[in-house]
Design a protein around this motif. Sequence first.
Motif, mmCIF file in Angstrom:
data_model
loop_
_atom_site.group_PDB
_atom_site.id
_atom_site.type_symbol
_atom_site.label_atom_id
_atom_site.label_comp_id
_atom_site.label_asym_id
_atom_site.label_seq_id
_atom_site.Cartn_x
_atom_site.Cartn_y
_atom_site.Cartn_z
ATOM 1 N N HIS A 161 0.831 -1.196 0.000
ATOM 2 C CA HIS A 161 0.000 0.000 0.000
ATOM 3 C C HIS A 161 0.864 1.242 0.000
ATOM 4 C CE1 HIS A 161 -2.801 3.032 1.768
ATOM 5 N NE2 HIS A 161 -3.732 2.309 1.183
ATOM 6 N N VAL A 162 0.498 2.218 -0.824
ATOM 7 C CA VAL A 162 1.043 3.574 -0.707
ATOM 8 C C VAL A 162 -0.128 4.487 -0.384
ATOM 9 C CG1 VAL A 162 3.079 3.305 -2.149
ATOM 10 C CG2 VAL A 162 0.895 3.880 -3.234
ATOM 11 N N ARG A 163 0.083 5.459 0.493
ATOM 12 C CA ARG A 163 -1.041 6.190 1.060
ATOM 13 C C ARG A 163 -0.923 7.693 0.916
ATOM 14 N NH1 ARG A 163 -2.673 8.090 6.603
ATOM 15 N NH2 ARG A 163 -4.929 7.946 6.670
ATOM 16 N N TYR A 164 -2.048 8.273 0.585
ATOM 17 C CA TYR A 164 -2.291 9.684 0.831
ATOM 18 C C TYR A 164 -3.542 9.739 1.683
ATOM 19 C CZ TYR A 164 -3.785 14.444 0.517
ATOM 20 O OH TYR A 164 -4.193 15.717 0.875
ATOM 21 N N SER A 165 -3.521 10.418 2.808
ATOM 22 C CA SER A 165 -4.634 10.323 3.745
ATOM 23 C C SER A 165 -5.828 11.141 3.274
ATOM 24 C CB SER A 165 -4.213 10.805 5.137
ATOM 25 O OG SER A 165 -3.828 12.156 5.102
ATOM 26 N N THR A 166 -6.956 10.442 3.034
ATOM 27 C CA THR A 166 -8.227 11.114 2.782
ATOM 28 C C THR A 166 -9.171 10.891 3.946
ATOM 29 O OG1 THR A 166 -8.992 9.168 1.586
ATOM 30 C CG2 THR A 166 -8.022 10.927 0.290
ATOM 31 N N ALA A 167 -8.892 9.893 4.766
ATOM 32 C CA ALA A 167 -9.666 9.677 5.994
ATOM 33 C C ALA A 167 -8.670 9.288 7.070
ATOM 34 C CB ALA A 167 -10.703 8.575 5.805
ATOM 35 N N GLY A 168 -8.656 10.007 8.164
ATOM 36 C CA GLY A 168 -7.686 9.713 9.218
ATOM 37 C C GLY A 168 -6.476 10.622 9.130
ATOM 38 N N GLU A 169 -5.779 10.760 10.238
ATOM 39 C CA GLU A 169 -4.648 11.665 10.305
ATOM 40 C C GLU A 169 -3.409 11.051 9.655
ATOM 41 O OE1 GLU A 169 -4.580 13.727 14.416
ATOM 42 O OE2 GLU A 169 -5.550 11.795 14.729
ATOM 43 N N SER A 170 -2.445 11.929 9.398
ATOM 44 C CA SER A 170 -1.182 11.487 8.820
ATOM 45 C C SER A 170 -0.234 11.077 9.947
ATOM 46 C CB SER A 170 -0.564 12.622 7.992
ATOM 47 O OG SER A 170 0.730 12.261 7.560
ATOM 48 N N LYS A 171 -0.226 9.792 10.262
ATOM 49 C CA LYS A 171 0.672 9.276 11.289
ATOM 50 C C LYS A 171 0.871 7.786 11.057
ATOM 51 C CE LYS A 171 -3.139 8.831 14.641
ATOM 52 N NZ LYS A 171 -3.608 9.189 15.992
ATOM 53 N N ILE A 172 1.914 7.237 11.666
ATOM 54 C CA ILE A 172 2.315 5.866 11.396
ATOM 55 C C ILE A 172 1.211 4.871 11.741
ATOM 56 C CG2 ILE A 172 3.450 5.666 13.636
ATOM 57 C CD1 ILE A 172 4.451 3.953 10.289
ATOM 58 N N GLU A 173 0.406 5.157 12.773
ATOM 59 C CA GLU A 173 -0.655 4.223 13.151
ATOM 60 C C GLU A 173 -1.662 4.014 12.025
ATOM 61 O OE1 GLU A 173 0.359 6.731 14.924
ATOM 62 O OE2 GLU A 173 0.917 6.015 16.935
ATOM 63 N N ASN A 174 -1.795 5.016 11.155
ATOM 64 C CA ASN A 174 -2.762 4.930 10.070
ATOM 65 C C ASN A 174 -2.161 4.412 8.767
ATOM 66 O OD1 ASN A 174 -4.849 5.855 11.681
ATOM 67 N ND2 ASN A 174 -4.537 7.990 11.127
ATOM 68 N N ALA A 175 -0.866 4.105 8.781
ATOM 69 C CA ALA A 175 -0.245 3.536 7.584
ATOM 70 C C ALA A 175 -0.793 2.132 7.357
ATOM 71 C CB ALA A 175 1.277 3.509 7.735
ATOM 72 N N GLN A 176 -0.816 1.731 6.113
ATOM 73 C CA GLN A 176 -1.333 0.408 5.760
ATOM 74 C C GLN A 176 -0.235 -0.424 5.084
ATOM 75 O OE1 GLN A 176 -5.295 0.313 3.920
ATOM 76 N NE2 GLN A 176 -5.512 2.493 4.354
ATOM 77 N N PRO A 177 -0.446 -1.749 4.979
ATOM 78 C CA PRO A 177 -1.619 -2.545 5.309
ATOM 79 C C PRO A 177 -1.872 -2.621 6.817
ATOM 80 C CG PRO A 177 -0.191 -3.726 3.765
ATOM 81 C CD PRO A 177 0.588 -2.563 4.286
ATOM 82 N N LEU A 178 -3.145 -2.883 7.143
ATOM 83 C CA LEU A 178 -3.513 -3.160 8.522
ATOM 84 C C LEU A 178 -3.457 -4.664 8.746
ATOM 85 C CD1 LEU A 178 -6.570 -0.874 9.371
ATOM 86 C CD2 LEU A 178 -4.168 -0.553 9.952
ATOM 87 N N VAL A 179 -2.904 -5.076 9.859
ATOM 88 C CA VAL A 179 -2.802 -6.495 10.206
ATOM 89 C C VAL A 179 -3.515 -6.713 11.531
ATOM 90 C CG1 VAL A 179 -1.250 -8.407 10.733
ATOM 91 C CG2 VAL A 179 -0.604 -6.724 8.987
ATOM 92 N N VAL A 180 -4.434 -7.670 11.557
ATOM 93 C CA VAL A 180 -5.147 -7.989 12.795
ATOM 94 C C VAL A 180 -5.120 -9.490 13.022
ATOM 95 C CG1 VAL A 180 -6.671 -5.996 12.612
ATOM 96 C CG2 VAL A 180 -7.401 -8.191 11.686
ATOM 97 N N SER A 181 -5.171 -9.866 14.277
ATOM 98 C CA SER A 181 -5.278 -11.277 14.655
ATOM 99 C C SER A 181 -6.669 -11.522 15.224
ATOM 100 C CB SER A 181 -4.231 -11.633 15.712
ATOM 101 O OG SER A 181 -2.927 -11.417 15.199
ATOM 102 N N TYR A 182 -7.283 -12.632 14.804
ATOM 103 C CA TYR A 182 -8.609 -12.958 15.292
ATOM 104 C C TYR A 182 -8.675 -14.461 15.522
ATOM 105 C CZ TYR A 182 -13.687 -13.186 15.662
ATOM 106 O OH TYR A 182 -14.961 -13.390 16.117
ATOM 107 N N LYS A 183 -8.764 -14.869 16.784
ATOM 108 C CA LYS A 183 -8.709 -16.280 17.153
ATOM 109 C C LYS A 183 -7.443 -16.892 16.553
ATOM 110 C CE LYS A 183 -13.638 -16.781 17.991
ATOM 111 N NZ LYS A 183 -14.884 -17.481 17.664
#
Length: 464
Positions: free
Chosen positions: A86-108
Amino acid sequence: MIDIFDKDKMEEECGVFGVYKHDTEKAVSQLLYYGLYALQHRGQESAGIATNKNGKIFQHKGMGLVSEVFRNGTVKELEGNIGIGHVRYSTAGESKIENAQPLVVSYKNSHIALAHNGNLVNARALREMLEDGGVVFQTTIDTEVIVNLIARGLRNGIVESIKRMVEIIKGAYALVITTEDKLIGIRDPHGLRPLCMGKTKNGYVFSSESCGLDAVGAEYVRDLEPGEIVIVDGEGVNSYSQNNWVKKKLCIFELIYFARPDSVIDGISVYLSRHNAGKILSQESGVEADVVIGVPDSGIPAAIGYSEASGIPYGMGLIKNKYTGRTFIQPNQELRVEGVKIKLNVLKENVRGKRVVIVDDSIVRGTTSKRLVEMLREAGATEVHFRVSSPPVTHTCHFGIDTPYRKHLVGAMKTVDEIRDMIGADTLAFISIDGLVKSVGGGTTFCKACFDGDYPMEVPVVED
């Protein structure tokens, strides 16, 4: 001077890329790097890669350009035969590392990585619903809403979970996802955001634009259809459609400005559409002049088309400094006032003593257009005729393009004559909406809401 901090353009959205290799011993991280490099024009704020090895996710992301984020061998450390980027320009959410993508989540026992280009119009309501159900969010971006909706439905299997998620979310999105042993590509039911698929010798690739496929040597297969879900795994490629409620409305600004000119989107050559727009613009608003110049980069194909149709010679009139990236030191106010040529400079020899037609892809606020006219006059142009290869931007986009509030859109607040007076041009003309549609091949399969206010779905009411 061109003040690169004026935000006087429709800002880029984001770019997504995904790779699947059948050989589980082969790493895809380097292909992801080159794919993102080809899509860098779609976002220069942050970059990230997540790879999948036997269901385990490895990731690296950071603020900055692809070449800045992936240094010192970090790409080679990302193991796995499946991956997304992913390469990002923020259109939703602030410009900070927490909002960089990809997002990775663990579920069970599952790990999911997801990258998103676009914007949801019902993200706030969905987020509140999830928070009421006990979900804790780590970011401020709507992408986290999507990944949580998928995770909640995994007990029914990934396919059913994604189908249900697609029924719930509203807006524009191109998604690439990896989980378990799969690579998944999804396009929104209106096809607002582009996503295409390519084939390599031993796998498949998803990319926001076909130029990403070219960069990694993948053969173009096709664009995903609106509402289509494509899943690639060891058994091959499977497609799931949402044909009962899809209505194609590709964002026409992809062809006007965002996409790279060497890309083809939904069968339409980006370069030829811009070239055609210039020809039509000349037919609609011809003027006597000595030279036609284009505003780099996306205005140049239209300028060449204008030149060919009008018979007025094309010339290089503006030179772009391609090295003013996001880390460029911002000039202080004193230097701005003095008129330092930061990003664009006039090639004086080609405009001095001449009547100049300058072609740009759009006018948003008008401040850059005004300074371009001033620069050309200072360089000795005797007349400046401004031509625009898109209609006046009169409405805000809600689908992943960063546009100002309507009160800051000069096309919404002023007539063409008033805009001409504001920017100081001798004449000003925009292509008509009919002419623009003709330039991309005609039809009704485009979202033109930024020009005509006809949104393909209900959008939030925003304060101007």
